[in-house]
Design a protein around this motif. Structure first.
Motif, PDB file in Angstrom:
ATOM      1  N   ARG A 186      32.371  29.727  41.112  1.00  0.00           N
ATOM      2  CA  ARG A 186      31.155  30.278  40.490  1.00  0.00           C
ATOM      3  C   ARG A 186      31.359  31.639  39.856  1.00  0.00           C
ATOM      4  O   ARG A 186      30.806  31.927  38.801  1.00  0.00           O
ATOM      5  CB  ARG A 186      30.039  30.359  41.532  1.00  0.00           C
ATOM      6  CG  ARG A 186      29.519  29.001  41.975  1.00  0.00           C
ATOM      7  CD  ARG A 186      28.455  29.156  43.034  1.00  0.00           C
ATOM      8  NE  ARG A 186      29.035  29.643  44.295  1.00  0.00           N
ATOM      9  CZ  ARG A 186      28.334  30.079  45.332  1.00  0.00           C
ATOM     10  NH1 ARG A 186      27.010  30.125  45.250  1.00  0.00           N
ATOM     11  NH2 ARG A 186      28.929  30.479  46.434  1.00  0.00           N
ATOM     12  N   ARG A 187      32.170  32.534  40.512  1.00  0.00           N
ATOM     13  CA  ARG A 187      32.341  33.862  39.918  1.00  0.00           C
ATOM     14  C   ARG A 187      33.638  34.496  40.389  1.00  0.00           C
ATOM     15  O   ARG A 187      34.052  34.323  41.536  1.00  0.00           O
ATOM     16  CB  ARG A 187      31.180  34.790  40.278  1.00  0.00           C
ATOM     17  CG  ARG A 187      31.153  36.056  39.384  1.00  0.00           C
ATOM     18  CD  ARG A 187      30.063  37.003  39.780  1.00  0.00           C
ATOM     19  NE  ARG A 187      30.428  37.801  40.943  1.00  0.00           N
ATOM     20  CZ  ARG A 187      29.723  38.827  41.404  1.00  0.00           C
ATOM     21  NH1 ARG A 187      28.590  39.152  40.801  1.00  0.00           N
ATOM     22  NH2 ARG A 187      30.116  39.502  42.460  1.00  0.00           N
ATOM     23  N   MET A 188      34.278  35.247  39.466  1.00  0.00           N
ATOM     24  CA  MET A 188      35.435  36.068  39.800  1.00  0.00           C
ATOM     25  C   MET A 188      35.254  37.432  39.144  1.00  0.00           C
ATOM     26  O   MET A 188      34.541  37.567  38.134  1.00  0.00           O
ATOM     27  CB  MET A 188      36.728  35.407  39.316  1.00  0.00           C
ATOM     28  CG  MET A 188      36.778  35.170  37.824  1.00  0.00           C
ATOM     29  SD  MET A 188      38.338  34.427  37.249  1.00  0.00           S
ATOM     30  CE  MET A 188      38.357  32.877  38.129  1.00  0.00           C
ATOM     31  N   THR A 189      35.857  38.446  39.724  1.00  0.00           N
ATOM     32  CA  THR A 189      35.738  39.814  39.206  1.00  0.00           C
ATOM     33  C   THR A 189      37.121  40.353  38.878  1.00  0.00           C
ATOM     34  O   THR A 189      38.033  40.266  39.706  1.00  0.00           O
ATOM     35  CB  THR A 189      35.059  40.735  40.237  1.00  0.00           C
ATOM     36  OG1 THR A 189      33.758  40.213  40.544  1.00  0.00           O
ATOM     37  CG2 THR A 189      34.898  42.143  39.681  1.00  0.00           C
ATOM     38  N   VAL A 190      37.280  40.902  37.659  1.00  0.00           N
ATOM     39  CA  VAL A 190      38.540  41.500  37.245  1.00  0.00           C
ATOM     40  C   VAL A 190      38.364  43.014  37.174  1.00  0.00           C
ATOM     41  O   VAL A 190      37.248  43.529  37.085  1.00  0.00           O
ATOM     42  CB  VAL A 190      39.001  40.936  35.888  1.00  0.00           C
ATOM     43  CG1 VAL A 190      39.270  39.438  36.005  1.00  0.00           C
ATOM     44  CG2 VAL A 190      37.969  41.192  34.804  1.00  0.00           C
ATOM     45  N   ALA A 191      39.486  43.724  37.227  1.00  0.00           N
ATOM     46  CA  ALA A 191      39.419  45.187  37.317  1.00  0.00           C
ATOM     47  C   ALA A 191      38.957  45.847  36.025  1.00  0.00           C
ATOM     48  O   ALA A 191      38.179  46.804  36.043  1.00  0.00           O
ATOM     49  CB  ALA A 191      40.784  45.737  37.735  1.00  0.00           C
ATOM     50  N   ASP A 192      39.414  45.327  34.877  1.00  0.00           N
ATOM     51  CA  ASP A 192      39.142  45.999  33.607  1.00  0.00           C
ATOM     52  C   ASP A 192      38.790  44.973  32.538  1.00  0.00           C
ATOM     53  O   ASP A 192      39.206  43.808  32.616  1.00  0.00           O
ATOM     54  CB  ASP A 192      40.374  46.794  33.147  1.00  0.00           C
ATOM     55  CG  ASP A 192      40.776  47.855  34.144  1.00  0.00           C
ATOM     56  OD1 ASP A 192      40.000  48.812  34.326  1.00  0.00           O
ATOM     57  OD2 ASP A 192      41.849  47.714  34.751  1.00  0.00           O
ATOM     58  N   PRO A 193      38.039  45.383  31.512  1.00  0.00           N
ATOM     59  CA  PRO A 193      37.782  44.481  30.385  1.00  0.00           C
ATOM     60  C   PRO A 193      39.049  44.295  29.571  1.00  0.00           C
ATOM     61  O   PRO A 193      39.996  45.064  29.689  1.00  0.00           O
ATOM     62  CB  PRO A 193      36.704  45.229  29.591  1.00  0.00           C
ATOM     63  CG  PRO A 193      36.913  46.672  29.926  1.00  0.00           C
ATOM     64  CD  PRO A 193      37.391  46.699  31.353  1.00  0.00           C
TER      65      PRO A 193
END
Length: 385
Positions: free
Chosen positions: A309-316
């Motif tokens: 459903r969701r993942m988070t990355v450090a930088d754009p």
């Protein structure tokens, strides 16, 4: 449309002809059409719309989708900006930076200065008028960018194949992890496609006691008996560590030599094991029953409790998605974020997706030789740190 197609073809041909001379990334080729957001000072748009009295305000109004036509002409570059009526000819270009001056169409006594840069597929900089500035932020149209990215990825794969098969150092696995593992598998596929003899003669890299992070990797093999993890694909190679019977292993790739496999232990140690000593890891009786057709993403990691459903990355920026499509029928097509993606025979894939600061929704669609397709849709967020 004809002009856009011609500009794109010219850009791609130029990149191809310059590849041997270490040309810049195709994503940084300036020639072609760009969609540029021009942000100007705060302006009362009602006043700017008045035919006579608003004439001095209209040039200051930003345009979120201005079209920049950058052409190679007379040995240099010409930049035409519509609908502003600005033409920089010639525009000086060096080291990824554009500079130039052009008459101000709204003030014949003044000139407009260009100060822009193209890097990583993005155009930034300023248009500097006599008494105000416009800030620039642009990219090629999605169709052009997708073709350029496809060209860059194809060129990289060809370079990998034509270069020596042995990795310069296995240490690169520490930095590239899953992406590099996927590349090893791709090269193996090309070697097999061009004849098994090539694979048999290919030198194998030394493991050298290197290690990788195993997050997102599945232990799909097991030591069937006590054996050794070795520094090379040879029975006389240095032993890195002893492996007890039943030790879980992550099979990374074939070693390029018959009878050996490059593996990692659950702790991340990398080495070679004789294929006769390992087998497929049995499925636990209590394992969760999975769908016959499933899209799995192993990297980046899912947020805790948000798998699928969701993942988070450090930088754009550009994020590599590494995963696999498991199905009961051969995979025929794979699209990620509306772009066609190359996949391996076992359904594994690597795809580069752009993630802006505000995050984005990503959809993966898989099609098969028969029966219905399957899809996975999830959010990619950017850390607020």
């Amino acid at each position: 449309m004809k002009r856009a197609a011609a500009a794109l073809i010219a850009a791609l041909l130029l990149v191809a002809s310059a590849a041997a001379q270490e040309a810049p990334s195709p994503l940084d080729d300036p020639a072609g059409f760009w969609l540029v957001a021009e942000r100007g000072p705060q302006v009362n748009e009602t006043l700017a719309s008045i035919p006579i009295f608003g004439a001095n305000l209209r040039p200051r109004v930003g345009n979120p989708r201005a079209v920049w036509d950058i052409r190679r002409e007379d040995g240099g570059f010409t930049i035409e900006i519509r609908p502003r009526g600005l033409t920089f000819k010639p525009a000086r270009y060096a080291g990824g930076a554009f500079a130039g001056e052009a008459p101000d169409p709204d003030n014949p006594q003044a000139r407009v200065r260009l100060d822009a840069r193209i890097a990583d597929g993005r155009l930034t900089g300023k248009l500097i008028y006599a008494d105000f500035e416009l800030t620039l932020d642009g990219r090629p149209p999605e169709s052009v960018e997708a073709l350029r990215q496809a060209y860059a990825m194809t060129r990289a794969r060809l370079d990998e194949f034509e270069g020596p098969y042995a990795l310069p150092e296995i240490e690169r696995l520490r930095a590239e992890n899953l992406v590099l593992i996927d590349r090893i598998r791709r090269v193996e596929g090309e070697l097999r496609a061009r004849g098994g003899g090539n694979a048999a003669r290919a030198p194998a890299p030394l493991a050298g006691g290197a290690a990788i992070a195993t997050r997102g990797l599945v232990a799909d093999a097991v030591a069937q008996r006590t054996t050794e993890l070795r520094n090379g694909p040879d029975a006389v190679a240095e032993t890195i560590q002893a492996l007890p019977a039943g030790a879980p292993l992550i099979r990374l790739a074939d070693a390029g030599r018959p009878g050996w496999a490059l593996v990692a232990t659950a702790e991340g140690a990398i080495g070679y094991v004789a294929t006769a000593a390992i087998g497929a890891r049995p499925t636990p009786a209590a394992a969760v029953v999975r769908s016959a057709r499933e899209i799995q993403v192993a990297f980046p990691a899912w947020d805790p409790g948000r798998t699928g459903r969701r993942m988070t990355v450090a930088d754009p920026g550009f994020v590599s998605l590494v995963g696999r499509v498991r199905a009961d029928a051969p995979l025929t097509a794979l699209r990620i974020a509306d772009a066609q993606v190359v996949f391996n025979a076992d359904g594994s894939f690597t795809a580069v997706v752009e993630v802006p600061r505000e995050g984005r929704r990503v959809r993966i669609d898989a099609s098969f030789t028969q029966g219905p397709g399957t899809a996975l849709e999830f959010d990619v967020a950017v850390s607020s740190r």
